[in-house]
Design an enzyme around this catalytic site. Structure first.
Site, short mmCIF file in Angstrom:
data_model
loop_
_atom_site.label_atom_id
_atom_site.label_comp_id
_atom_site.label_asym_id
_atom_site.label_seq_id
_atom_site.Cartn_x
_atom_site.Cartn_y
_atom_site.Cartn_z
N GLY A 244 32.85 56.85 -30.19
CA GLY A 244 31.88 56.11 -30.97
C GLY A 244 32.18 56.05 -32.46
O GLY A 244 31.27 55.88 -33.27
N ARG B 121 33.94 48.76 -20.14
CA ARG B 121 33.50 48.12 -18.91
C ARG B 121 33.77 46.63 -19.02
O ARG B 121 33.54 46.03 -20.08
CB ARG B 121 31.99 48.29 -18.70
N LEU C 8 32.42 43.10 -18.21
CA LEU C 8 31.06 42.62 -17.98
C LEU C 8 31.10 41.32 -17.18
O LEU C 8 31.95 40.44 -17.43
CB LEU C 8 30.37 42.41 -19.33
N HIS D 94 38.77 44.69 -30.22
CA HIS D 94 39.89 45.00 -29.33
C HIS D 94 41.07 45.44 -30.20
O HIS D 94 41.37 44.78 -31.21
CB HIS D 94 40.25 43.78 -28.49
N ASP E 71 38.76 39.46 -23.20
CA ASP E 71 39.52 39.53 -24.46
C ASP E 71 40.01 38.17 -24.94
O ASP E 71 41.06 38.08 -25.59
CB ASP E 71 40.70 40.51 -24.32
N THR F 36 41.74 53.24 -38.06
CA THR F 36 41.29 53.30 -39.45
C THR F 36 40.89 51.90 -39.95
O THR F 36 39.89 51.75 -40.65
CB THR F 36 42.43 53.84 -40.34
#
Ligand code: GRF
Length: 196
Positions: free
Chosen positions: A12, A95, A97, A113, A149, A176
């Site tokens: 996270g 996941r 979707l 991504h 994606d 970063t």
């Protein structure tokens, strides 16, 4: 206040960067939004405790307890609809979707991504970029569509691939930049939102 909900599966760190940006850059006062909830499909997602400490509502919907992708996605959709979210942010949410879910949140569902899309969708992006001899890698924030994606791109960041890079070294360099890129892309989206 309109609600933003963030979906995670793991550490996270992108979620934390977004929550901190919302506080520091006063998204509430400027755009009328708040980070209302963080939802994970894994109970062991480290980011949950951090979000809870920030006073954000957290929830776990464990996908392994659902009979099918569709039933999990339906439960997730119902949970999110409880917040009537203006924006649903996928931040390391691991996941795929289903089309119904994606269509339901069309135009208010975004993802980050860790590659320069449309190159290297899917998994193991850093190793694949190294194996191809890419000299640049990066991250992409994009609208989520039913085509994995492949949704329209909102923002990208570029980093060099260095000689001798490993997937984990490249991943850290990209991450970063993700922490700068994702809040910036959301802020751009918010500044164009119809209610602002
Ligand atoms: C990030 O690299 C993100 O692009 C990818 O998974 C990673 C999640 O990291 N989809 P974190 O959970 O935000 O720390």
């Amino acid at each position: 206040m309109k609600n933003i909900v963030i979906l995670i599966s793991g550490s996270g760190s992108n979620m934390a960067a977004i929550v901190q940006a919302a506080q520091q850059r006063r998204w509430g006062a400027r755009f009328g939004v708040q980070i209302a909830a963080v939802v994970s499909n894994r109970a062991d997602a480290a980011g949950l405790a951090w979000a809870q400490d920030q006073g954000i509502a957290v929830a776990v919907l464990d996908h392994t307890t659902y009979a099918s992708r569709e039933s999990f996605d339906a439960a997730l959709q119902a949970h999110l609809d409880g917040y009537a979210p203006a924006l649903v942010v996928l931040a390391g949410f691991m996941r795929i979707l289903s089309a119904d879910f994606v269509n339901h949140f069309a135009g208010r569902l975004i993802n980050i991504h860790p590659s320069l899309l449309p190159a290297f969708g899917g998994l193991h992006t850093h190793q694949r970029a190294i194996d191809m001899g890419c000299q640049f890698a990066g991250a992409t924030v994009h609208h989520v569509t039913a085509d994995l994606d492949h949704g329209p791109i909102l923002a990208q960041a570029v980093v060099p691939v260095l000689p001798g890079d490993t997937a984990s070294a490249l991943s850290a360099r990209v991450l970063t930049q993700e922490h700068l890129l994702y809040p910036q892309a959301i802020e751009g989206w918010l500044s164009r939102a119809s209610w602002v």
